[in-house]
Enzyme design. Structure first.
Site, PDB file in Angstrom:
ATOM      1  N   ASP A 237     -19.263  21.271  28.225  1.00  0.00           N
ATOM      2  CA  ASP A 237     -19.317  20.773  26.731  1.00  0.00           C
ATOM      3  C   ASP A 237     -19.701  19.285  27.160  1.00  0.00           C
ATOM      4  O   ASP A 237     -20.500  18.974  26.328  1.00  0.00           O
ATOM      5  CB  ASP A 237     -18.172  20.987  25.857  1.00  0.00           C
ATOM      6  CG  ASP A 237     -18.203  22.239  25.436  1.00  0.00           C
ATOM      7  OD1 ASP A 237     -17.775  23.253  26.203  1.00  0.00           O
ATOM      8  OD2 ASP A 237     -18.660  22.589  24.394  1.00  0.00           O
ATOM      9  N   LYS A 248     -13.989  24.797  27.728  1.00  0.00           N
ATOM     10  CA  LYS A 248     -13.173  25.548  26.911  1.00  0.00           C
ATOM     11  C   LYS A 248     -11.789  25.317  27.392  1.00  0.00           C
ATOM     12  O   LYS A 248     -11.548  25.628  28.670  1.00  0.00           O
ATOM     13  CB  LYS A 248     -13.856  26.904  26.680  1.00  0.00           C
ATOM     14  CG  LYS A 248     -12.824  27.915  26.010  1.00  0.00           C
ATOM     15  CD  LYS A 248     -12.464  27.463  24.738  1.00  0.00           C
ATOM     16  CE  LYS A 248     -13.670  27.253  23.898  1.00  0.00           C
ATOM     17  NZ  LYS A 248     -13.229  26.372  22.844  1.00  0.00           N
TER      18      LYS A 248
HETATM   19  O1  MRU Z   1     -15.491  26.386  21.319  1.00  0.00           O
HETATM   20  P1  MRU Z   1     -16.897  26.982  21.756  1.00  0.00           P
HETATM   21  O2  MRU Z   1     -16.989  28.478  21.767  1.00  0.00           O
HETATM   22  O3  MRU Z   1     -18.147  26.082  21.439  1.00  0.00           O
HETATM   23  O4  MRU Z   1     -16.798  26.632  23.406  1.00  0.00           O
HETATM   24  C1  MRU Z   1     -17.963  26.923  24.250  1.00  0.00           C
HETATM   25  C2  MRU Z   1     -17.735  26.366  25.789  1.00  0.00           C
HETATM   26  O5  MRU Z   1     -16.816  25.919  25.893  1.00  0.00           O
HETATM   27  C3  MRU Z   1     -18.764  26.790  26.687  1.00  0.00           C
HETATM   28  O6  MRU Z   1     -18.235  27.230  27.855  1.00  0.00           O
HETATM   29  C4  MRU Z   1     -19.842  25.513  26.666  1.00  0.00           C
HETATM   30  O7  MRU Z   1     -19.962  25.077  25.219  1.00  0.00           O
HETATM   31  C5  MRU Z   1     -20.960  25.727  27.428  1.00  0.00           C
HETATM   32  S1  MRU Z   1     -22.004  26.686  26.702  1.00  0.00           S
HETATM   33  C6  MRU Z   1     -23.465  27.019  27.661  1.00  0.00           C
END
Ligand code: MRU
Length: 349
Positions: A237, A248
């Site tokens: 992220d 995550k």
């Molecule tokens: O809370 P989320 O579902 O938005 O979290 C998503 C993630 O942690 C993904 O691994 C990250 O955004 C990378 S997506 C290419």
């Protein structure tokens, strides 16, 4: 073919509602920037690049709805929409990156007048979507040789087509490897509390015929100890200048487990996920979500009423646990800092 996460249709933003997967494939139609903000907040659309694209489209929708004829009041109203969109989810930097790109289009073209700028904003949002898919394919190409025939790859959450404009980052590498490596298989962690691994990654891979086995999050260590995992690939992220990775919640735990078992731990991410302003992961804001996501499941209580709950949506994996970061411009190995600075150049977040 990978699923279509988001599209622009007749001045509306059409989003595949990820809250309803895998039971139902239904779409949310957003007609305003505030509807897009709500879709991001409630995670109808989620994943760092996907929410960046949604925010860009939200700005384009917002711009179309502004009645002002002069640039200055138009831009003032648009900036306030940007502020609301930016606050929708704080950790993924792609949101800020996309909004800054959209604001840049306004500033560079203000002499052309408000109506022309509106058209340019729609075009820019569509360009961000198209570029994201291309970027993911390049990430896949860069990373594919890290996966060998018959490898079992563990991934966490969903960093696939659903988390991006299409194709995916971590799942993009797996998709590309799947095209020419025999016998690869994926272990998807369920990813509590919102089950993106079970509901989204498993769905996305299954519909393409890529072998996938689902595990509960607490089973990863056992499988690594049994020698059943060859490598891990996750998305991100936000990545700090020193290579610390926010992803995550649970990613940190998996990275430590991987190191303990001598298993490579790779992160796949576009340059738009790098935060050149953050020296280390300690500067990355971590979103804390509602308690009910942990204490209930589909309307049923999992714990006593009123229980105290923590629900951080992300964690930061220190760079020492990361074997390499796969970007569209190449694979970056430790020590990260100098090479990341070179590679992020003007494209970073
Ligand atoms: O809370 P989320 O579902 O938005 O979290 C998503 C993630 O942690 C993904 O691994 C990250 O955004 C990378 S997506 C290419």
């Amino acid at each position: 073919m990978f699923p279509k996460t988001i599209a622009w249709k007749d001045n509306r933003v059409v989003i595949l509602d990820q809250r309803r997967l895998p039971d139902e494939e239904v779409y949310v139609e957003c007609q305003s920037a505030s509807a897009v903000t709500e879709a991001i907040k409630t995670m109808a659309i989620r994943g760092a690049p996907a929410i960046g694209i949604a925010a860009a489209m939200g700005i384009a929708l917002g711009a179309l709805g502004i009645g002002k004829k002069n640039f200055t009041p138009f831009y003032q109203e648009l900036s306030s929409i940007c502020k609301t969109l930016k606050a929708a989810r704080p950790t993924a930097i792609n949101l800020r990156w996309a909004l800054e790109r959209m604001k840049g289009v306004c500033e560079a073209n203000k002499e052309k007048g408000v109506e022309a700028v509106k058209g340019l904003l729609v075009n820019e949002a569509l360009a961000i979507l198209a570029e994201d898919i291309e970027t993911n394919k390049r990430i896949g190409e860069q990373g594919k040789d890290l996966i060998h025939a018959n490898d079992t790859i563990l991934t966490h959450c969903n960093a696939g087509a659903l988390a991006t404009g299409g194709y995916g980052t971590a799942l993009g590498v797996i998709r590309r490897a799947w095209e020419d490596r025999k016998g690869i298989t994926v272990i998807a962690t369920e990813t509590r509390p919102l089950l993106q691994g079970a509901r989204l990654t498993a769905w996305e891979l299954t519909r393409e015929g890529i072998p996938v086995t689902l595990i509960a999050d607490n089973m990863a260590g056992y499988l690594m100890q049994q020698g059943e995992i060859n490598l891990c690939i996750v998305g991100a992220d936000r990545i700090a200048s020193n290579g610390d990775v926010a992803n995550k919640i649970g990613t940190y735990t998996l990275a430590i487990l991987a190191k303990e078992h001598g298993i490579p731990f790779y992160v796949a991410a576009p340059l738009s996920t790098f935060d050149r302003g953050a020296k280390t992961g300690a500067e990355i804001p971590i979103e804390e979500r509602e308690a009910s996501e942990v204490s209930t499941l589909w309307g049923r209580c999992l714990a006593p009423q009123g229980i105290k709950v923590r629900n951080p949506a992300f964690d930061v994996t220190p760079h020492r646990y990361v074997s390499a970061i796969i970007t569209e411009k190449g694979i970056v190995k430790p020590p990260f800092e100098k090479r990341l600075k070179q590679i992020t150049g003007k494209d970073g977040g």
